[in-house]
Enzyme design. Sequence first.
Site, short mmCIF file in Angstrom:
data_model
loop_
_atom_site.label_atom_id
_atom_site.label_comp_id
_atom_site.label_asym_id
_atom_site.label_seq_id
_atom_site.Cartn_x
_atom_site.Cartn_y
_atom_site.Cartn_z
N CYS A 1 -7.24 -16.90 -51.22
CA CYS A 1 -6.89 -15.53 -50.84
C CYS A 1 -5.87 -14.97 -51.82
CB CYS A 1 -6.26 -15.49 -49.45
SG CYS A 1 -7.34 -16.03 -48.12
N ASP A 2 -5.87 -13.66 -51.93
CA ASP A 2 -4.82 -12.99 -52.67
C ASP A 2 -4.73 -11.55 -52.16
OD1 ASP A 2 -3.17 -13.78 -55.28
OD2 ASP A 2 -3.46 -11.61 -55.23
#
Length: 195
Positions: free
Chosen positions: A69-70
């Site tokens: 994730c980012d």
Amino acid sequence: MRVVLASASPARLSTLRTAGLDPQVEVSGVDEDQIDSHDPANLAAALAQLKCRAVDARLQDPAALVIGCDSVLAFEGEIFGKPVDAREAVARWRRMRGKSGVLHTGHCVRRADREFVEQASTIVHFADITDAEIDAYVATGEPLQVAGAFTIDGYGGAFVRGIEGDHHTVVGISLPVLRDLVGDLGIRWTDLWVV
């Protein structure tokens, strides 16, 4: 099933644990500057994919489910990742207070050379906070560790007056999006629970 979170974010880890998962944490260590995009949604998704792939390649375990994730904040035509230092965090907050931005979180899941990527977006409305509140908040160090220089699940929660969308997206990992992505891999969400 071995679940691996390709992120050092304590908020993401806590969210997954609260949702019944018990992931192993493996930080990707990738250079985020190698991804260049002027589209915040695409940038968030590309960074999530980069991190997920890096950890998956290092693990070399086709049975593992790797989650990357980012997050980035889109604000007045700019993309805000983590601030470089306290001075930048203060300047951002002075611009953001009383206004709104869009937090984009990219998600990538990989297992056995199959991969799915999706991003989610949530509008965040910031409170009109004082200079003293900004200085005190930045002094906690929290804004220096997160995209957009704020959190909703820590000290910064008092400075977010509302959101439009999934609050998990603002934390950095949307559980509904993640459930759909693991479903695309043929994995039932409830099979990931550690009960």
